[in-house]
Write a protein that holds these residues in place. Structure first.
Motif, PDB file in Angstrom:
ATOM      1  N   ARG A 148       0.833  -1.200   0.000  1.00  0.00           N
ATOM      2  CA  ARG A 148       0.000   0.000   0.000  1.00  0.00           C
ATOM      3  C   ARG A 148       0.870   1.253   0.000  1.00  0.00           C
ATOM      4  NH1 ARG A 148      -3.347  -2.883   3.976  1.00  0.00           N
ATOM      5  NH2 ARG A 148      -5.193  -3.576   2.857  1.00  0.00           N
ATOM      6  N   GLU A 165      -4.764   1.517  -2.419  1.00  0.00           N
ATOM      7  CA  GLU A 165      -5.561   0.806  -1.420  1.00  0.00           C
ATOM      8  C   GLU A 165      -5.601  -0.685  -1.768  1.00  0.00           C
ATOM      9  OE1 GLU A 165      -6.655   1.931   1.336  1.00  0.00           O
ATOM     10  OE2 GLU A 165      -6.258   4.056   1.006  1.00  0.00           O
ATOM     11  N   ASP A 214     -15.460   4.375   3.235  1.00  0.00           N
ATOM     12  CA  ASP A 214     -14.371   3.433   2.972  1.00  0.00           C
ATOM     13  C   ASP A 214     -14.890   2.097   2.448  1.00  0.00           C
ATOM     14  OD1 ASP A 214     -12.512   5.295   3.744  1.00  0.00           O
ATOM     15  OD2 ASP A 214     -12.275   4.504   5.773  1.00  0.00           O
ATOM     16  N   ARG A 222     -15.898   2.458  -1.268  1.00  0.00           N
ATOM     17  CA  ARG A 222     -14.713   2.418  -2.126  1.00  0.00           C
ATOM     18  C   ARG A 222     -14.163   1.001  -2.249  1.00  0.00           C
ATOM     19  NH1 ARG A 222     -10.233   1.343  -0.734  1.00  0.00           N
ATOM     20  NH2 ARG A 222     -10.585   1.861   1.464  1.00  0.00           N
ATOM     21  N   PHE A 223     -14.113   0.297  -1.120  1.00  0.00           N
ATOM     22  CA  PHE A 223     -13.599  -1.071  -1.102  1.00  0.00           C
ATOM     23  C   PHE A 223     -14.430  -1.964  -2.027  1.00  0.00           C
ATOM     24  CE2 PHE A 223     -13.550  -5.393   0.438  1.00  0.00           C
ATOM     25  CZ  PHE A 223     -12.241  -5.630   0.812  1.00  0.00           C
TER      26      PHE A 223
END
Length: 308
Positions: free
Chosen positions: A128, A134, A166, A169-170
């Motif tokens: 990362r 990410e 988050d 986005r993941f």
């Protein structure tokens, strides 16, 4: 015949089983790819003598990895941690420079990295930072893969780490990089997936993130939060090849119970492809002339040939 992909093998902790895996399986692996082992000749010779193995004539090594040290089977040490980290960094460098097509990492010991002054908890954390990306940790095999939303954090910190931004986005990144062909199962956090808020409210956050991801992707690919204690039963598992777990043991305990010997670790959402064995250094059997189960290592290489 198509040319073989070139793969950098970071050798892992030399006080563990990584070098035995590399030597025992070189003939098999080299039928699939052209391996470049991130170990220097002097350390390789020391390890091979301890194992009483003959070094294959086409075993490609790298010079100037890290300072020479005496291998001590099964011992956590600063020196072995230093070498393991340097081997990994060299593998990344080779990939950045387009000298190899991918990386396969053999097992490290996190405490040895810590003793060596390495500030990362593992390969994925380091990647990362190296690529300012990410990275997503996905583990498993062709029968079942599990990706982890949170990874190596204390259990007490998991609930507060689940937030809509988050997780959205993941989910979007996972869809685009894992490229699953079936619906993806998303695990709830709480027992009974919260029982409509009676046992916790995190599932409402998870559902909002799922809805956001579907809007962005343009189709419904994720399940609603699944009840974790039945998500891996045969009836439910028949619907999914990929799962998203909210925390480490929630996803990896059932995965390893089902497919421990054949599972691998894949780093998604990076500009490079990195795979790894899904097991540790096995200090208890290192250098004891015990035949190793190599299926995880072989599968990690096969993933590269099939997905790079």
């Amino acid at each position: 015949m198509l040319s073989r992909k070139k793969v950098a093998i970071s050798i892992g902790d030399l006080n563990g089983i990584g070098i035995q895996l590399a030597l025992e399986n070189h003939h098999t692996i080299s039928q699939e790819v052209e391996p470049v082992y991130c170990i220097d000749e002097k350390m390789l010779e020391q390890a091979s003598k301890k194992l009483q193995f003959t070094i294959p004539h086409d075993f490609q090594t790298i010079e100037e990895i890290a300072p020479y040290f005496d291998i001590e089977a099964g011992r956590v040490s600063k020196e072995s941690g230093t070498y393991a980290y340097a081997s990994f960094v060299k593998a990344v460098e080779l990939t950045r420079d387009k000298k190899v097509d991918a990386i396969c990492t053999l097992p490290i010991h996190k405490k040895a990295w810590e003793l060596a002054g390495v500030n990362y908890k593992g390969h994925t954390d380091a990647l990362r930072d190296f690529f300012d990306a990410e990275a997503i940790m996905m583990l498993g095999c062709s029968k079942m893969y599990v990706a982890l939303f949170t990874e190596h954090i204390p259990l007490k910190d998991v609930a507060k780490s689940i937030n809509e931004k988050d997780l959205t986005r993941f989910l979007i990144d996972f869809y685009h990089t894992a490229k699953p062909t079936k619906q993806i199962g998303v695990l709830g956090l709480n027992p009974h997936a919260g029982d409509d808020g009676v046992l916790g409210s995190e599932e409402t956050i998870i559902q909002r993130a799922i809805d956001n991801a579907h809007t962005h992707i343009g189709k419904k690919i994720y399940s609603s939060p699944l009840v974790p204690d039945v998500a891996f039963t045969p009836r439910v598992r028949a619907n999914y090849t990929h799962y998203i777990a909210m925390y480490h043991d929630q996803g990896l305990a059932p995965l390893k119970a089902l497919y421990f010997d054949e599972g691998i670790n894949v780093s998604l959402n990076l500009p490079i492809l990195r795979t790894s064995v899904d097991h540790g250094t096995a200090f208890d059997v290192a250098y004891k002339n015990i035949k190793l189960n190599s299926l995880s290592y072989i599968n990690a290489i096969k993933y590269i040939t099939e997905n790079q």
